[in-house]
Scaffold this motif. Structure first.
Motif, short mmCIF file in Angstrom:
data_model
loop_
_atom_site.label_atom_id
_atom_site.label_comp_id
_atom_site.label_asym_id
_atom_site.label_seq_id
_atom_site.Cartn_x
_atom_site.Cartn_y
_atom_site.Cartn_z
N ALA A 58 0.17 -1.39 0.17
CA ALA A 58 -0.10 0.18 -0.16
C ALA A 58 0.81 1.33 0.20
O ALA A 58 0.03 2.34 -0.77
N THR A 59 1.59 1.13 1.15
CA THR A 59 2.74 2.22 0.81
C THR A 59 3.29 2.44 -0.98
O THR A 59 4.15 3.60 -0.89
N TRP A 60 3.93 1.46 -1.98
CA TRP A 60 4.68 1.41 -2.81
C TRP A 60 3.07 2.42 -3.85
O TRP A 60 2.64 1.64 -4.45
N VAL A 99 -3.96 2.72 9.09
CA VAL A 99 -3.68 3.79 8.84
C VAL A 99 -2.47 4.35 8.68
O VAL A 99 -2.42 5.44 8.28
N THR A 100 -1.33 3.47 8.74
CA THR A 100 -0.33 3.77 8.81
C THR A 100 0.35 4.26 7.02
O THR A 100 1.20 5.21 6.65
N ALA A 101 -0.69 2.91 6.50
CA ALA A 101 -0.13 3.20 4.99
C ALA A 101 -0.42 4.88 4.29
O ALA A 101 0.02 5.36 3.42
N SER A 102 -1.74 4.69 5.06
CA SER A 102 -2.87 6.03 4.41
C SER A 102 -1.84 7.58 4.95
O SER A 102 -1.70 8.44 4.23
N THR A 103 -1.49 7.09 6.21
CA THR A 103 -0.84 8.80 6.66
C THR A 103 0.26 8.88 5.53
O THR A 103 0.54 9.89 5.43
N ALA A 116 -9.31 3.91 6.32
CA ALA A 116 -8.41 4.59 7.06
C ALA A 116 -9.19 5.01 8.46
O ALA A 116 -9.08 4.71 9.87
N SER A 117 -10.44 5.77 8.07
CA SER A 117 -11.57 6.29 8.72
C SER A 117 -11.97 4.87 9.68
O SER A 117 -12.39 5.22 10.60
N GLU A 118 -12.61 4.34 9.13
CA GLU A 118 -13.28 2.77 9.59
C GLU A 118 -11.70 2.46 10.34
O GLU A 118 -12.50 1.82 11.51
N ALA A 119 -10.67 1.99 9.58
CA ALA A 119 -9.67 1.92 11.01
C ALA A 119 -9.65 2.20 12.53
O ALA A 119 -9.20 1.59 13.30
N ARG A 120 -9.53 3.78 12.45
CA ARG A 120 -9.49 4.40 13.62
C ARG A 120 -10.56 4.15 14.21
O ARG A 120 -9.73 3.71 15.86
N ALA A 121 -11.97 3.48 13.55
CA ALA A 121 -12.44 3.27 14.47
C ALA A 121 -12.89 2.49 15.47
O ALA A 121 -13.00 1.88 16.37
N ALA A 122 -12.27 1.88 14.06
CA ALA A 122 -11.96 -0.30 15.00
C ALA A 122 -10.77 -0.06 16.39
O ALA A 122 -11.10 -0.95 16.91
#
Length: 217
Positions: A58-60, A99-103, A116-122
């Protein structure tokens, strides 16, 4: 513009396109390779390693690249399945990877912002049920989850300052090119050094600012 300058402009454009193609190929190749490694880890029964390789894929990041979509889809699937199986550590690992990949790939846009929003909520939901110090042990899980969600939502986004620098640099680059084309060249195709030097200087400043903003925005 004389035919000579037109050829130069077209050659420069070709070099740019080829350079962009090489960079894109490198990103896609590396991302696909990480997806393959993630798949191999899943087949070996190692969800933690599969999560790590999916995060690297995801980071690529390249807009529209298939491996990015696959990587986020896999991370979400791993996280949800782990949560359903009450495997809290694996679920947190996968959600945090999202979250890390998106950020880490955020620029003028936030890649897979909804994921990322779903992941933060989870993460907030899972952390709210974790063992807590005595001082906060009586705090309701719902309240803890809300506080964690707020904290996770405060992840730094793109710097507005560098966004402005990016826009200004693009304008400077365009102005520099325009000066060279409109003032440094006369109708006979003769180059006047004064306007040419001024246009080149402005263009180089814009190019440097553009590159710096791309790196730091």
């Amino acid at each position: 513009m004389s035919s000579g300058w037109l050829r130069i402009a077209l050659r420069a454009l070709l070099v740019f396109v080829l350079g962009a193609a090489v960079v894109t190929f490198r990103v896609v190749f590396a991302g696909e390779r990480e997806i393959e490694r993630s798949t191999a880890a899943l087949e070996a029964g190692d969800p933690a390693l599969a999560t790590e390789h999916a995060r690297l894929a995801a980071t690529w990041y390249a807009p529209g690249a298939p491996h990015v979509r696959v990587a986020y889809g896999r991370l979400l699937a791993l996280a949800r399945e782990a949560e359903n199986r009450k495997s809290r550590d694996v679920a947190l690992l996968a959600y945090r990877a999202i979250v890390t990949a998106s950020t880490s790939t955020t620029w003028l846009i936030v890649p897979h912002e909804a994921d990322a929003s779903e992941a933060r909520a989870a993460i907030a939901r899972l952390e709210s049920t974790a063992p807590r110090p005595i001082a906060s042990a009586t705090q309701p899980p719902g309240e803890v989850e809300k506080e964690l969600a707020v904290a996770l939502a405060q992840t730094p986004g793109p710097s507005r300052v560098w966004t402005v620098v990016l826009a200004a640099s693009f304008v400077a680059l365009a102005v520099g090119i325009a000066i060279v084309l409109r003032r440094a060249l006369d109708e006979t195709g003769r180059l006047h050094r004064g306007p040419a030097a001024a246009g080149a200087a402005i263009g180089l400043v814009g190019l440097a600012g553009y590159a710096l903003a791309l790196w730091l925005a």
